[in-house]
Design an enzyme around this catalytic site. Structure first.
Site, PDB file in Angstrom:
ATOM      1  N   GLU A 163      39.009  40.223  38.988  1.00 56.30           N
ATOM      2  CA  GLU A 163      38.577  39.152  38.085  1.00 56.30           C
ATOM      3  C   GLU A 163      39.592  38.019  37.915  1.00 56.30           C
ATOM      4  OE1 GLU A 163      37.393  41.270  34.545  1.00 56.30           O
ATOM      5  OE2 GLU A 163      35.671  42.159  35.525  1.00 56.30           O
ATOM      6  N   ASN A 204      38.100  41.379  43.799  1.00 55.30           N
ATOM      7  CA  ASN A 204      36.842  41.787  43.184  1.00 55.30           C
ATOM      8  C   ASN A 204      36.568  40.904  41.967  1.00 55.30           C
ATOM      9  OD1 ASN A 204      34.771  43.937  42.967  1.00 55.30           O
ATOM     10  ND2 ASN A 204      35.851  44.575  41.104  1.00 55.30           N
ATOM     11  N   HIS A 240      27.139  42.970  37.994  1.00 54.32           N
ATOM     12  CA  HIS A 240      26.624  43.389  36.683  1.00 54.32           C
ATOM     13  C   HIS A 240      25.510  42.405  36.331  1.00 54.32           C
ATOM     14  CE1 HIS A 240      29.685  46.381  36.077  1.00 54.32           C
ATOM     15  NE2 HIS A 240      30.629  45.497  36.356  1.00 54.32           N
ATOM     16  N   GLU A 268      30.009  47.113  41.639  1.00 53.33           N
ATOM     17  CA  GLU A 268      29.767  47.617  40.276  1.00 53.33           C
ATOM     18  C   GLU A 268      28.332  47.371  39.832  1.00 53.33           C
ATOM     19  OE1 GLU A 268      32.809  46.270  37.541  1.00 53.33           O
ATOM     20  OE2 GLU A 268      34.383  46.428  39.057  1.00 53.33           O
ATOM     21  N   ASP A 270      24.896  47.179  38.314  1.00 52.76           N
ATOM     22  CA  ASP A 270      23.969  47.669  37.293  1.00 52.76           C
ATOM     23  C   ASP A 270      23.041  46.524  36.907  1.00 52.76           C
ATOM     24  OD1 ASP A 270      25.709  46.266  35.497  1.00 52.76           O
ATOM     25  OD2 ASP A 270      26.676  48.106  34.840  1.00 52.76           O
TER      26      ASP A 270
HETATM   27  C1  XIL Z   1      34.632  49.150  32.349  1.00 55.57           C
HETATM   28  C2  XIL Z   1      34.456  50.636  32.178  1.00 55.57           C
HETATM   29  O1  XIL Z   1      33.251  51.053  32.759  1.00 55.57           O
HETATM   30  C3  XIL Z   1      34.464  50.989  30.698  1.00 55.57           C
HETATM   31  O2  XIL Z   1      34.432  52.404  30.520  1.00 55.57           O
HETATM   32  C4  XIL Z   1      35.710  50.425  30.038  1.00 55.57           C
HETATM   33  O3  XIL Z   1      35.660  50.662  28.635  1.00 55.57           O
HETATM   34  C5  XIL Z   1      35.831  48.945  30.297  1.00 55.57           C
HETATM   35  O4  XIL Z   1      35.803  48.711  31.699  1.00 55.57           O
HETATM   36  N1  XIL Z   1      34.433  45.101  35.416  1.00 55.57           N
HETATM   37  C6  XIL Z   1      35.316  45.990  35.966  1.00 55.57           C
HETATM   38  C7  XIL Z   1      35.352  47.383  35.455  1.00 55.57           C
HETATM   39  O5  XIL Z   1      35.996  45.681  36.938  1.00 55.57           O
HETATM   40  O6  XIL Z   1      36.645  47.938  35.532  1.00 55.57           O
HETATM   41  C8  XIL Z   1      34.830  47.487  34.058  1.00 55.57           C
HETATM   42  O7  XIL Z   1      34.757  48.850  33.719  1.00 55.57           O
HETATM   43  C9  XIL Z   1      33.491  46.797  33.928  1.00 55.57           C
HETATM   44  C10 XIL Z   1      33.604  45.339  34.259  1.00 55.57           C
END
Ligand code: XIL
Length: 453
Positions: A163, A204, A240, A268, A270
């Site tokens: 990020e 990422n 996400h 990641e 979802d």
């Molecule tokens: C999230 C985890 O899933 C949670 O359990 C934690 O509280 C916060 O982080 N982007 C990312 C991940 O790169 O590491 C994050 O994971 C979600 C957003």
């Protein structure tokens, strides 16, 4: 050692409302979820890897069974973050990270290491400290060398930098950027490469799935790193996503990164929806998962699709985005949702469940001792509903039910039949009902196939 397994009986419920209202079900030869080709096998046939983020402490029982059998890659959700591995300066805790790596190796899975340089989830000793640039640089180098070195040869890919950008494509103001300038990115990649030359190194980020200002910045960064000979192997698109909002330029964007000569991973995935879920939203979510996976399948350098938690019981969404949830391919009781079949179909699988939804029954052993055990069956409905239910199975090793709760169970020989109690016959769309029982066993206690009918 896994102690419980879950098999699901599947009830076809295309005309769910009508059938449920009549309370009519026929038991018979219904396809079981266990018969569906695992996602990891479908992905392998496409030359892809399918992964999930995991929580180490949950890798037993049904969660462990699904994580091990459906996925070919694991990403520790939190276990490898700086705040987890070095909560106090110089004191390391690798317990959960080690556990996940060991589980992955036992299940012939890759591990995506996540993550080495981030603005979030850092230990307070680091964020509260006052550091010169030289100190900060050496802290980062030591962190990367220590963590990557510890798992040398065991990690397929590292999200080295996480990020780094703002939405407008400028660099995010962080401990690292503010203290070290944008050069921290090239240095981090170089240090990671020195510690494990075989690991694929990624940058990422989120909201970089489509072509936009942020992904343009990432594109330009990767291009310049490549030109400078910095070891950069891949780009991670977190994905996400919000229901119905898969960017139309996703595949084009994946392709342009691939054309730079790097791999791409969906890291990641979802798809969150406003709660409560209903069958329309779940159908849209299926389409969304399917189009994301299809975009990756269409580009040969897109190597991995990882979901950020595979069950609605293990998702960061509900606590992070209030009012939103149901973002993963399995419901909270580990029944596959339409989204699961969206992934499966994009990987070339054939769906055996009607997209309109289904009710399923899942059997598991929750506790076992020398002579007895406690079991439970959860009936879950997604895109369908029930007004009464009966679950039956046949024991294969002489198990004998002694007591049941939240259902009326009878056993005749090896055949067990459990019907709803007066108060829990209704299973609404998107909800579940669980009943439990005690039983005796000796010798072995294999899990039976259950039929909901
Ligand atoms: C999230 C985890 O899933 C949670 O359990 C934690 O509280 C916060 O982080 N982007 C990312 C991940 O790169 O590491 C994050 O994971 C979600 C957003």
């Amino acid at each position: 050692m896994r102690t419980s397994r879950t098999f699901s009986g599947l009830l076809r419920a295309g005309l769910a409302g009508l059938v449920a209202a009549a309370g009519l079900f026929t038991a018979g030869t219904l396809p079981a979820h266990a018969a569906d080709t695992p996602l990891r096998d479908l992905a392998a046939a496409q030359g892809k890897v399918i992964g999930t983020a995991v929580t180490g402490s949950k890798l037993t029982g049904t969660y462990g069974d699904l994580a091990g059998s459906q996925f070919s890659s694991l990403t520790p959700g939190n276990a490898m973050k700086w705040g987890t591995v070095e909560p106090t300066q110089g004191t390391f805790n690798w317990t959960e990270a080690d556990q996940i790596v060991a589980f992955a190796q036992a299940h012939n899975q890759q591990v995506r290491g996540h993550t080495l340089v981030w603005h979030s989830q850092n230990p307070s000793w680091l964020t509260n400290g006052t550091w010169t640039s030289a100190q900060l640089s050496s802290l980062l180098q030591n962190h990367i060398s220590t963590e990557v070195g510890r798992y040398k040869g065991e990690i397929a890919a590292w999200d080295v930098v996480n990020e780094p950008f703002n939405e407008d494509g400028t660099y995010r103001s962080t401990l690292w950027y503010n203290g070290l300038g944008s050069g921290y990115i090239a240095n981090a990649l170089t240090w990671a490469h020195a510690a494990d030359p075989a690991a694929k190194l990624y940058i990422n980020d989120y909201n970089v799935e489509g072509v936009n200002a942020k992904s343009d910045a990432l594109y330009n960064l990767v291009k310049s790193l490549k030109a400078a000979g910095v070891p950069i192997d891949g780009v991670g698109l977190q994905a996400h996503l919000i229901l119905g909002q898969v960017p139309s330029t996703l595949q084009q964007n994946i392709q342009r990164f691939a054309d730079l000569g790097v791999d791409v991973a969906i890291t990641e995935l979802d798809v969150r929806m406003a709660l409560p879920a209903d069958s329309t939203k779940l159908a849209q979510q299926k389409a969304d998962f399917k189009s994301v996976v299809a975009a990756c399948v269409a580009v040969s350098r897109c190597v991995n699709v990882t979901v950020w938690g595979f069950s609605d019981s293990d998702s960061w969404v509900d606590s992070t985005f209030p009012g939103y949830g149901a973002a993963t391919p399995y419901d909270a009781n580990y029944a596959p949702k339409p989204a699961y079949y969206g992934i499966s179909e994009a990987l070339g699988g054939t769906t055996t469940t009607p997209p309109t939804g289904a009710c399923t029954a899942a059997y598991s052993v929750s506790n076992q001792w020398t002579t007895g055990f406690t079991g439970q069956v959860t009936i879950s409905c997604s895109g369908a509903a029930l007004s009464s239910w009966k679950v039956s199975w046949t024991y294969g090793a002489g198990q004998q039910i002694t007591q049941a709760w939240n259902a009326t169970c009878t056993q005749s020989g090896a055949d067990v039949s459990c019907a709803n109690a007066s108060y829990n016959g209704t299973v609404a769309d998107g909800s579940s009902v669980t009943f439990g029982f005690n039983a005796s066993w000796s010798g072995s206690n294999p899990v039976p196939s259950v039929t909901l009918g």
